[in-house]
Design a protein around this motif. Structure first.
Motif: not given
Length: 91
Positions: A1-10, A27-36, A40-47
């Motif tokens: 399982m891989e955790v990917v953290e992104l900075k998304v302007e939104m 392959g995406i298990e969970k998506v956590e969004v912190d708008t402040n 965005v933290v994405i947990t899953g098996y996708t590259h």
């Protein structure tokens, strides 16, 4: 399982668009969004490059989260608390 953290302007209204783009990937298990923090933290098996490409294809500006983003976010939030705009303080 891989955790990917992104900075998304939104803005808050883009959260639904973001989740819709990511729901199409397998392959995406969970998506956590912190708008402040615009994080965005994405947990899953996708590259991680496929995730980034899907978010950008959805029309959002995105990049991988770095330690520099964490420092800038802390600096901005500390200064924002001390420099709030008061429209009645002109006189």
């Amino acid at each position: 399982m891989e955790v990917v953290e992104l900075k998304v302007e939104m803005v808050c209204i883009h959260e639904k668009r973001l989740r819709k783009c990511l729901s199409k990937l397998k392959g995406i298990e969970k998506v956590e969004v912190d708008t402040n923090c615009q994080k965005v933290v994405i947990t899953g098996y996708t590259h991680k490059n496929k995730i980034l490409k899907a978010v950008r294809r959805g029309g959002l500006k995105a990049d991988f989260w770095s330690a520099q983003n964490e420092l800038l976010n802390a600096y901005v939030s500390a200064n924002y608390a001390t420099l709030r705009f008061n429209p009645f303080s002109f006189f």
